[in-house]
Design a protein around this motif. Sequence first.
Motif, PDB file in Angstrom:
ATOM      1  N   HIS A 175      -1.399  -1.707   7.265  1.00  0.00           N
ATOM      2  CA  HIS A 175      -1.479  -2.674   8.366  1.00  0.00           C
ATOM      3  C   HIS A 175      -0.119  -3.345   8.559  1.00  0.00           C
ATOM      4  O   HIS A 175       0.156  -3.925   9.591  1.00  0.00           O
ATOM      5  N   ASP A 176       0.725  -3.229   7.533  1.00  0.00           N
ATOM      6  CA  ASP A 176       2.083  -3.775   7.632  1.00  0.00           C
ATOM      7  C   ASP A 176       2.978  -2.992   6.678  1.00  0.00           C
ATOM      8  O   ASP A 176       2.516  -2.043   6.028  1.00  0.00           O
ATOM      9  N   LYS A 215      -4.990  -5.796  -3.437  1.00  0.00           N
ATOM     10  CA  LYS A 215      -5.318  -7.206  -3.597  1.00  0.00           C
ATOM     11  C   LYS A 215      -6.336  -7.406  -4.709  1.00  0.00           C
ATOM     12  O   LYS A 215      -6.215  -8.338  -5.498  1.00  0.00           O
ATOM     13  N   LYS A 237      -0.509   5.189  -0.105  1.00  0.00           N
ATOM     14  CA  LYS A 237      -1.295   5.214   1.131  1.00  0.00           C
ATOM     15  C   LYS A 237      -0.481   5.843   2.255  1.00  0.00           C
ATOM     16  O   LYS A 237       0.738   5.722   2.293  1.00  0.00           O
ATOM     17  N   ASP A 250       2.726 -17.858  -3.603  1.00  0.00           N
ATOM     18  CA  ASP A 250       4.029 -17.273  -3.794  1.00  0.00           C
ATOM     19  C   ASP A 250       5.120 -18.236  -3.398  1.00  0.00           C
ATOM     20  O   ASP A 250       5.009 -18.912  -2.406  1.00  0.00           O
ATOM     21  N   ARG A 267      10.567 -15.814   1.631  1.00  0.00           N
ATOM     22  CA  ARG A 267       9.712 -14.810   2.241  1.00  0.00           C
ATOM     23  C   ARG A 267       9.840 -14.854   3.755  1.00  0.00           C
ATOM     24  O   ARG A 267       9.943 -15.938   4.327  1.00  0.00           O
ATOM     25  N   GLY A 296       0.795  -1.227   0.000  1.00  0.00           N
ATOM     26  CA  GLY A 296       0.000   0.000   0.000  1.00  0.00           C
ATOM     27  C   GLY A 296       0.827   1.277   0.000  1.00  0.00           C
ATOM     28  O   GLY A 296       0.436   2.275  -0.607  1.00  0.00           O
TER      29      GLY A 296
HETATM   30  P1  DGT Z   1      -2.157  -2.791   3.897  1.00  0.00           P
HETATM   31  O1  DGT Z   1      -0.884  -3.473   4.241  1.00  0.00           O
HETATM   32  O2  DGT Z   1      -3.338  -3.427   4.551  1.00  0.00           O
HETATM   33  O3  DGT Z   1      -2.118  -1.343   4.148  1.00  0.00           O
HETATM   34  O4  DGT Z   1      -2.428  -2.947   2.332  1.00  0.00           O
HETATM   35  P2  DGT Z   1      -1.547  -3.666   1.249  1.00  0.00           P
HETATM   36  O5  DGT Z   1      -2.126  -3.339  -0.063  1.00  0.00           O
HETATM   37  O6  DGT Z   1      -0.104  -3.369   1.465  1.00  0.00           O
HETATM   38  O7  DGT Z   1      -1.856  -5.203   1.464  1.00  0.00           O
HETATM   39  P3  DGT Z   1      -0.901  -6.388   1.955  1.00  0.00           P
HETATM   40  O8  DGT Z   1       0.206  -5.894   2.781  1.00  0.00           O
HETATM   41  O9  DGT Z   1      -1.783  -7.427   2.567  1.00  0.00           O
HETATM   42  O10 DGT Z   1      -0.334  -7.020   0.632  1.00  0.00           O
HETATM   43  C1  DGT Z   1       0.418  -6.271  -0.295  1.00  0.00           C
HETATM   44  C2  DGT Z   1       0.308  -6.880  -1.629  1.00  0.00           C
HETATM   45  O11 DGT Z   1       1.086  -8.067  -1.675  1.00  0.00           O
HETATM   46  C3  DGT Z   1      -1.113  -7.300  -1.942  1.00  0.00           C
HETATM   47  O12 DGT Z   1      -1.685  -6.395  -2.812  1.00  0.00           O
HETATM   48  C4  DGT Z   1      -0.999  -8.610  -2.602  1.00  0.00           C
HETATM   49  C5  DGT Z   1       0.376  -9.079  -2.321  1.00  0.00           C
HETATM   50  N1  DGT Z   1       0.406 -10.279  -1.494  1.00  0.00           N
HETATM   51  C6  DGT Z   1       0.149 -10.407  -0.186  1.00  0.00           C
HETATM   52  N2  DGT Z   1       0.317 -11.670   0.217  1.00  0.00           N
HETATM   53  C7  DGT Z   1       0.706 -12.359  -0.876  1.00  0.00           C
HETATM   54  C8  DGT Z   1       1.055 -13.713  -1.140  1.00  0.00           C
HETATM   55  O13 DGT Z   1       1.043 -14.579  -0.268  1.00  0.00           O
HETATM   56  N3  DGT Z   1       1.413 -14.023  -2.427  1.00  0.00           N
HETATM   57  C9  DGT Z   1       1.444 -13.084  -3.410  1.00  0.00           C
HETATM   58  N4  DGT Z   1       1.800 -13.425  -4.647  1.00  0.00           N
HETATM   59  N5  DGT Z   1       1.136 -11.820  -3.199  1.00  0.00           N
HETATM   60  C10 DGT Z   1       0.765 -11.462  -1.962  1.00  0.00           C
END
Ligand code: DGT
Length: 396
Positions: free
Chosen positions: A203-204, A340, A199, A259, A263, A194
């Motif tokens: 959350h991480d 996502k 953003k 994935d 990691r 994000g």
């Molecule tokens: P946040 O952290 O809640 O503010 O929002 P994001 O968009 O950073 O979401 P996050 O941290 O859950 O995941 C970041 C991106 O990484 C998400 O858009 C999809 C990808 N992602 C997360 N987990 C996996 C995984 O296990 N495998 C793959 N290929 N991609 C993943």
Amino acid sequence: QINEAEAMVFSVPNYACQRRTTLENHNAVLTDALSLLAENAELEDEDGRGVAFRRAAAVLKALPKPVTSLTQLRGLPCLGEHSLRVIQDVLETGSSSEAESTKQSERFKALKVLTGIFGVGPKTAAWWIRHGINTLHQLRASGHTLNRAQQAGLEHYDGVNRPVTKAEADAIGEIVETAVTSVLPGAQVTLTGGFRRGKLTGHDVDFLITHPEEGREEGLMPKVVSWLESQGFLLYQKTTRNSYLESKDGPARPASNMDRFERCFSIFKLAEDERRETKQPETRTDGVTRLRASEDACGRQPALSQADEEPKPWRAVRVDLVVSPISQFAFALLGWTGSKLFERELRRWAGYEKTMSLSSHALYDNKQSRYLKATSEEEIFAHLGLEYVPPSERNA
Ligand code: DGT
Ligand code: MG
């Protein structure tokens, strides 16, 4: 009341990856209600229903103006009967009664609290609830066996569930950068997730690590983790090994979205002084940026929420590290930037419209029976026959 004949009729393309979705949202009340229902479906382990609500919310996020009447939505994709009912309720009454009653239901609250524990998913939470456990207190008192991730998740519950600011993400970025370049000079760290989409909180914090020379990144993660551990930066970590190259069928067509990079799921210990001071050269020379960073870092939460507790000179932050070989970097970068739903839609587009399989490792053309190489995200969009969408417009 706006005259229906005068109201603008919206039009958006079918797939979220064909749209430009910024963080500016003209329909937040509607999308909040639909997102809440999506979250509830996911917490109930009903992913299909969750995706339907997420898709509907994403369509509304892409609209250039607030929706004022249902007729404006005629012909829009991804708006099912249920979502339309929710939208109608919000337009008529100002809020969604279904979203409101869900938010207040004991089951939703319990599922949310329990899955807030790092390492606890909907199935575990539902099982606990069936056994009379609805709160952290009840869980602690129950004597249920927790795995290592869940123990750490429970111990650092407040930190892990407190939003991470951009300043904190940058501070962690510096630490990760120092760790990575100490164990492998020349290796590169990129902030994804994000925060890469612009953003202001998350959350991480997600990082992608690579080295410009193919193969040099091998075995990097354990070294990075050891370095971080030796410096006392890690409260918890679990590293999974890359199995992509080792799988029996070799680097054949990637079978799933799972994935297979090296990691590391971790919980960082971020000291107060590190959160306050962003030591990046550009922020040090840029007074404005530094001022904003400091304000964020010592903003509301610590002083208020910890006032009656033992004040901690640090906070816990969820951090995900991924190592990718340079040959797969563009795919990994695209795959880890999100959102996502944007990722899901890219894969749906690739499969249904192009007969291709997209993963965070590669793009496979099923018609030509070959991999399509790419060294940038722009190239991947071009292979997919899509207009390039920059990260800041992938907030579907
Ligand atoms: P946040 O952290 O809640 O503010 O929002 P994001 O968009 O950073 O979401 P996050 O941290 O859950 O995941 C970041 C991106 O990484 C998400 O858009 C999809 C990808 N992602 C997360 N987990 C996996 C995984 O296990 N495998 C793959 N290929 N991609 C993943
Ligand atoms: Mg993230």
